[in-house]
Design a protein around this motif. Structure first.
Motif, PDB file in Angstrom:
ATOM      1  N   LYS A 228      -5.965  15.931   3.226  1.00 45.91           N
ATOM      2  CA  LYS A 228      -7.113  15.747   2.331  1.00 45.91           C
ATOM      3  C   LYS A 228      -8.171  14.800   2.896  1.00 45.91           C
ATOM      4  O   LYS A 228      -9.242  14.658   2.333  1.00 45.91           O
ATOM      5  CB  LYS A 228      -6.651  15.206   0.970  1.00 45.91           C
ATOM      6  CG  LYS A 228      -5.796  16.144   0.175  1.00 45.91           C
ATOM      7  CD  LYS A 228      -6.642  17.180  -0.485  1.00 45.91           C
ATOM      8  CE  LYS A 228      -5.791  18.019  -1.441  1.00 45.91           C
ATOM      9  NZ  LYS A 228      -6.542  19.141  -1.948  1.00 45.91           N
ATOM     10  N   GLY A 229      -7.869  14.132   4.020  1.00 43.56           N
ATOM     11  CA  GLY A 229      -8.887  13.303   4.661  1.00 43.56           C
ATOM     12  C   GLY A 229      -8.743  11.811   4.469  1.00 43.56           C
ATOM     13  O   GLY A 229      -9.663  11.056   4.774  1.00 43.56           O
ATOM     14  N   ASP A 230      -7.582  11.361   3.990  1.00 43.58           N
ATOM     15  CA  ASP A 230      -7.350   9.918   3.852  1.00 43.58           C
ATOM     16  C   ASP A 230      -7.589   9.243   5.194  1.00 43.58           C
ATOM     17  O   ASP A 230      -7.250   9.789   6.245  1.00 43.58           O
ATOM     18  CB  ASP A 230      -5.905   9.680   3.386  1.00 43.58           C
ATOM     19  CG  ASP A 230      -5.581   8.212   3.223  1.00 43.58           C
ATOM     20  OD1 ASP A 230      -6.305   7.532   2.468  1.00 43.58           O
ATOM     21  OD2 ASP A 230      -4.612   7.755   3.851  1.00 43.58           O
ATOM     22  N   MET A 231      -8.199   8.067   5.192  1.00 40.01           N
ATOM     23  CA  MET A 231      -8.575   7.401   6.439  1.00 40.01           C
ATOM     24  C   MET A 231      -7.662   6.236   6.821  1.00 40.01           C
ATOM     25  O   MET A 231      -7.989   5.458   7.701  1.00 40.01           O
ATOM     26  CB  MET A 231     -10.033   6.915   6.344  1.00 40.01           C
ATOM     27  CG  MET A 231     -11.033   8.053   6.278  1.00 40.01           C
ATOM     28  SD  MET A 231     -10.892   9.222   7.646  1.00 40.01           S
ATOM     29  CE  MET A 231     -11.407   8.193   8.998  1.00 40.01           C
TER      30      MET A 231
ATOM     31  N   PRO B 178       6.117  14.667   2.135  1.00 42.64           N
ATOM     32  CA  PRO B 178       5.087  15.667   1.893  1.00 42.64           C
ATOM     33  C   PRO B 178       3.822  15.081   1.259  1.00 42.64           C
ATOM     34  O   PRO B 178       2.720  15.564   1.512  1.00 42.64           O
ATOM     35  CB  PRO B 178       5.747  16.683   0.972  1.00 42.64           C
ATOM     36  CG  PRO B 178       7.015  16.073   0.513  1.00 42.64           C
ATOM     37  CD  PRO B 178       7.360  14.963   1.451  1.00 42.64           C
ATOM     38  N   GLN B 179       3.967  14.020   0.467  1.00 42.54           N
ATOM     39  CA  GLN B 179       2.792  13.397  -0.130  1.00 42.54           C
ATOM     40  C   GLN B 179       1.898  12.794   0.944  1.00 42.54           C
ATOM     41  O   GLN B 179       0.672  12.880   0.862  1.00 42.54           O
ATOM     42  CB  GLN B 179       3.179  12.311  -1.147  1.00 42.54           C
ATOM     43  CG  GLN B 179       3.944  12.815  -2.341  1.00 42.54           C
ATOM     44  CD  GLN B 179       5.449  12.858  -2.091  1.00 42.54           C
ATOM     45  OE1 GLN B 179       5.928  12.595  -0.990  1.00 42.54           O
ATOM     46  NE2 GLN B 179       6.208  13.212  -3.116  1.00 42.54           N
TER      47      GLN B 179
ATOM     48  N   ILE C  83     -17.295  17.410   5.927  1.00 39.87           N
ATOM     49  CA  ILE C  83     -16.419  17.354   7.096  1.00 39.87           C
ATOM     50  C   ILE C  83     -14.949  17.309   6.659  1.00 39.87           C
ATOM     51  O   ILE C  83     -14.093  17.991   7.234  1.00 39.87           O
ATOM     52  CB  ILE C  83     -16.774  16.156   7.997  1.00 39.87           C
ATOM     53  CG1 ILE C  83     -18.136  16.399   8.652  1.00 39.87           C
ATOM     54  CG2 ILE C  83     -15.703  15.916   9.051  1.00 39.87           C
ATOM     55  CD1 ILE C  83     -18.723  15.186   9.341  1.00 39.87           C
ATOM     56  N   ALA C  84     -14.656  16.510   5.645  1.00 40.88           N
ATOM     57  CA  ALA C  84     -13.281  16.409   5.145  1.00 40.88           C
ATOM     58  C   ALA C  84     -12.800  17.758   4.620  1.00 40.88           C
ATOM     59  O   ALA C  84     -11.659  18.164   4.870  1.00 40.88           O
ATOM     60  CB  ALA C  84     -13.195  15.352   4.047  1.00 40.88           C
ATOM     61  N   GLU C  85     -13.665  18.489   3.924  1.00 39.71           N
ATOM     62  CA  GLU C  85     -13.299  19.804   3.400  1.00 39.71           C
ATOM     63  C   GLU C  85     -13.066  20.804   4.527  1.00 39.71           C
ATOM     64  O   GLU C  85     -12.138  21.613   4.467  1.00 39.71           O
ATOM     65  CB  GLU C  85     -14.378  20.322   2.449  1.00 39.71           C
ATOM     66  CG  GLU C  85     -14.400  19.608   1.116  1.00 39.71           C
ATOM     67  CD  GLU C  85     -15.547  20.052   0.215  1.00 39.71           C
ATOM     68  OE1 GLU C  85     -16.317  20.950   0.600  1.00 39.71           O
ATOM     69  OE2 GLU C  85     -15.666  19.484  -0.886  1.00 39.71           O
ATOM     70  N   GLN C  86     -13.879  20.746   5.559  1.00 36.55           N
ATOM     71  CA  GLN C  86     -13.706  21.641   6.706  1.00 36.55           C
ATOM     72  C   GLN C  86     -12.382  21.362   7.416  1.00 36.55           C
ATOM     73  O   GLN C  86     -11.663  22.289   7.803  1.00 36.55           O
ATOM     74  CB  GLN C  86     -14.870  21.490   7.689  1.00 36.55           C
ATOM     75  CG  GLN C  86     -16.181  22.019   7.167  1.00 36.55           C
ATOM     76  CD  GLN C  86     -17.357  21.620   8.055  1.00 36.55           C
ATOM     77  OE1 GLN C  86     -17.188  21.056   9.127  1.00 36.55           O
ATOM     78  NE2 GLN C  86     -18.562  21.911   7.592  1.00 36.55           N
ATOM     79  N   LEU C  87     -12.066  20.088   7.588  1.00 37.29           N
ATOM     80  CA  LEU C  87     -10.822  19.711   8.243  1.00 37.29           C
ATOM     81  C   LEU C  87      -9.621  20.142   7.401  1.00 37.29           C
ATOM     82  O   LEU C  87      -8.638  20.669   7.930  1.00 37.29           O
ATOM     83  CB  LEU C  87     -10.793  18.204   8.489  1.00 37.29           C
ATOM     84  CG  LEU C  87      -9.646  17.673   9.328  1.00 37.29           C
ATOM     85  CD1 LEU C  87      -9.651  18.314  10.715  1.00 37.29           C
ATOM     86  CD2 LEU C  87      -9.756  16.165   9.462  1.00 37.29           C
ATOM     87  N   GLU C  88      -9.708  19.954   6.102  1.00 31.53           N
ATOM     88  CA  GLU C  88      -8.633  20.372   5.209  1.00 31.53           C
ATOM     89  C   GLU C  88      -8.403  21.875   5.331  1.00 31.53           C
ATOM     90  O   GLU C  88      -7.261  22.338   5.435  1.00 31.53           O
ATOM     91  CB  GLU C  88      -8.974  20.009   3.760  1.00 31.53           C
ATOM     92  CG  GLU C  88      -7.927  20.438   2.764  1.00 31.53           C
ATOM     93  CD  GLU C  88      -8.284  20.102   1.330  1.00 31.53           C
ATOM     94  OE1 GLU C  88      -7.515  20.499   0.439  1.00 31.53           O
ATOM     95  OE2 GLU C  88      -9.318  19.451   1.084  1.00 31.53           O
TER      96      GLU C  88
END
Length: 68
Positions: A47-50, A39-40, A9-14
Motif C-alpha cells: 500500500k506504500g507505507d514508508m 501478511p499485514q 505513484i503509490a497506487e501505480q506501485l500497488e
C-alpha cells in the motif's frame, strides 16, 4: 512533488505488486511466509507505507517478483 503525485505513484506501485502476485500465483499470505514476516506487514508495504521495514519488504518483493 505534490500530495496527489505521491498518491498516484503509490497506487501505480500497488497495482504493479498486485498484478505480479497474481501472475506468479502467489497470495500476500504466501509472500509473507516467503519473506518471514506477517501478511499485514506485506499489505502495508504494498500500500506504500514508508517505514524502513516496508521499504525493505518492497525491495525483497521486487527481486522475487522480478519488478523494476
Amino acid at each position: 512533488m505534490s500530495d496527489q503525485q505521491l498518491l498516484d505513484i503509490a497506487e501505480q506501485l500497488e497495482a504493479k505488486f498486485k498484478v505480479a502476485l497474481l501472475t506468479h500465483h502467489i497470495t500476500q499470505k504466501e509472500m509473507a511466509s516467503m519473506l518471514g514476516t506477517g501478511p499485514q506487514q506485506v499489505n502495508r508495504a504494498i500500500k506504500g507505507d514508508m517505514s524502513p521495514m516496508s521499504r525493505s519488504i518492497r525491495d525483497r518483493m521486487k527481486r522475487l517478483l522480478d519488478i523494476e
